[in-house]
Design an enzyme around this catalytic site. Structure first.
Site, PDB file in Angstrom:
ATOM      1  CB  CYS A 103      -0.846  -0.005   1.259  1.00 37.89           C
ATOM      2  SG  CYS A 103      -2.095   1.269   1.249  1.00 37.89           S
ATOM      3  N   PRO A 380      -0.679  11.610   3.401  1.00 38.32           N
ATOM      4  CG  PRO A 380      -1.755   9.655   2.669  1.00 38.32           C
ATOM      5  CD  PRO A 380      -0.406  10.215   3.034  1.00 38.32           C
ATOM      6  CB  SER A 382      -8.773  12.267   7.612  1.00 38.20           C
ATOM      7  OG  SER A 382      -8.934  13.579   8.095  1.00 38.20           O
ATOM      8  CG  HIS A 405       0.970   5.435   7.082  1.00 40.69           C
ATOM      9  ND1 HIS A 405       0.579   5.552   8.395  1.00 40.69           N
ATOM     10  CD2 HIS A 405       0.033   4.666   6.484  1.00 40.69           C
ATOM     11  CE1 HIS A 405      -0.547   4.882   8.570  1.00 40.69           C
ATOM     12  NE2 HIS A 405      -0.904   4.346   7.443  1.00 40.69           N
ATOM     13  N   GLY A 406       0.470   8.874   7.652  1.00 38.88           N
ATOM     14  CA  GLY A 406      -0.840   9.512   7.472  1.00 38.88           C
ATOM     15  C   GLY A 406      -1.328  10.079   8.785  1.00 38.88           C
ATOM     16  CB  ALA A 407      -4.552  11.484   9.831  1.00 37.61           C
TER      17      ALA A 407
END
Length: 482
Positions: A103, A380, A382, A405-407
């Site tokens: 992913c 990224p 949300s 890797h993200g929120a």
DNA sequence: ATGTTC
């Protein structure tokens, strides 16, 4: 099993906390948490830190088990976790990579300003939804025979370029150039290949998406210039992985490893940590299959980019400049890398599960253009909030060249569905100027901003730690989801 | 995340 509490967590730095090895007898290394103090209470609400402590018992683990500030609980390992094991006799664990092998995220950049396209965003989002197949179990236009899928598994993103679904110049700007040479399709089951046969060029469901954003703010002008980013610029963010194919590879090898573990005398606190020595027969088979699934995912993101470029061309007919690839990063993968441990260069098997590679200046394997400033790290947020572009800055590693890797989820999918009225949310986002095109209201509810942590705080943490530098902030205007 | 609890 002894459960971790706030009092067991010791401060190392404002942004770094540690559960010492003495916490549990079976720990081989400490467990470290990248977060500010006020984030720890939230992190302690689910099982993720107990999972992190379990990871610290893995045979061959080096230095520490780590979680990033976007951590939440996952299968065996926490999502947002990093574990490096000794090469070649430490273990490899599918749970440390995740079901969605490779992913990852890529960013395409245009030369258009948001003001130029404002009145076309809605029609663009509809056209992208039309071009990009999305949703659970959804297939695409390309149907692959087993022979052809073996080529995808071997060639990765190159396959797409050779077939006219991608640009040659993209390949340099994909982590590992979109192809892991250790891939061997012979170790990917026919079932996995069958599931992937029509899924190239599809995003799937859950948190996967294609999003149009514009650059709202630049934090580091010098690095932004190297990356070719500037204020107001329209960009496209793509987040997806290896779909049913990678999921089946994970399923197949987790079962194999659970059966093989007694042979290697491996005992673990949680069977979801199933693992075998990297250099064992089963370890090598899984690694080669994982590399093949990773290649499928890179090819998938390349084909999706082609679909995005098609939609873009259909809407902006006069715009002749193609969308350029800034970079493509994996955040569910294991890599053999060399890192400095106690003053010596050591080869390790770095498991990143919901963690992005964040190589700083001077690391090998970066494109020439980025070698002086570090690799782009794409974070990224949300749906409907914001996303970030960072620059990898890890040197003397504290996390084996890894970043968030993200929120990071803070509500389970079920809890999110209970709390969110999806039609109301969709309309609220539209009023904010964000067009959401989704196959189901369920997907919108599960991915609501309220279901996620504050991405700003996650990024502030990694920035304070020196792992990565803030370069740019992105604001969404259109989202395509499953 | 996922032919959505083999």
């Amino acid at each position: 099993m002894k459960k971790v509490q706030k009092k067991d967590i010791k401060k190392v730095e404002d942004y770094l906390w540690e559960v010492p090895k003495s916490f549990r007898e079976d720990m081989l290394v400490p467990a470290r948490i990248l977060a500010f103090e006020h984030m720890l209470d939230d992190i302690l609400k689910d099982r993720s830190l107990n999972q992190l402590i379990n990871v610290a018992t893995l045979p061959g683990i080096k230095v520490a088990s780590f979680v990033m500030p976007d951590v939440h609980e996952g299968y065996g390992f926490p999502i947002g976790g990093v574990a490096a094991t000794q090469y070649p006799d430490g273990v490899i664990s599918p749970g440390g990579i995740g079901y969605d092998i490779n992913c990852g995220v890529r960013l395409l950049v245009s030369e258009l300003q948001i003001e130029q396209i404002k009145d076309k965003v809605e029609v663009l989002s509809k056209e992208m939804y039309h071009q990009i197949p999305s949703g659970m179990g959804k297939g695409g236009q390309i149907k692959l025979s087993i022979e052809e899928i073996d080529k995808v598994l071997t060639q990765g993103a190159e396959w797409a370029v050779a077939r006219g679904y991608g640009l040659q110049e993209d390949l340099e700007y994909i982590e590992s150039n979109g192809k892991l040479d250790d891939a061997d399709s012979a170790f990917v089951s026919d079932m996995a290949k069958k599931r992937g046969a029509d899924q190239l060029g599809t995003i799937g469901s859950g948190n996967h998406f294609v999003e149009v954003d514009y650059i709202e703010e630049i934090y580091d002008e010098a690095i932004a210039k190297v990356y070719g980013l500037y204020k107001g610029q329209v960009v496209v963010l793509i987040h997806t992985g290896s779909r049913g194919l990678g999921h089946q590879v994970a399923t197949d090898y987790i079962r194999t490893m659970i059966n093989a573990m007694p042979k290697y005398n491996i005992k673990l606190p949680d069977r979801e940590l199933a693992c075998v020595p990297f250099n064992s027969e089963e370890g090598q088979q899984y690694f080669k299959a994982m590399c093949a699934a990773a290649n499928f995912a890179w090819c998938n993101r390349e084909v999706i980019s082609w679909e995005v470029r098609t939609a873009w061309g259909n809407i902006f007919r006069k715009e002749k400049k193609p969308l350029k690839l800034l970079y493509d990063v994996a955040h569910n993968i294991a890599k053999i890398e060399t890192h400095r441990i106690k003053g010596k260069d050591r080869k390790v098997i770095v498991h990143r599960k919901g963690a992005t590679r964040a190589f700083g200046p001077g690391f090998k394997e970066l494109p020439n253009r980025y070698s002086d400033v570090g690799q782009p790290v794409i974070i990224p947020g949300s749906m409907g909030t914001c996303s970030y572009i960072l620059a990898g800055a890890s040197s003397e590693n504290i996390t084996f060249g890894s970043c968030c890797h993200g929120a990071g989820r803070r509500l389970s999918r079920t809890a999110a569905k209970r709390q969110v009225n999806a039609p109301v949310l969709k309309e609220a986002l539209r009023e904010k100027g964000i067009f959401v095109e989704a196959g189901s209201f369920r997907g919108i509810a599960e991915e609501a901003p309220i279901a996620y942590k504050d991405v700003n705080m996650v990024v502030e943490t990694v920035s304070a730690s020196g792992i990565a530098k803030k370069v740019a902030k992105l604001k969404p205007v259109a989202v395509v989801k499953g």
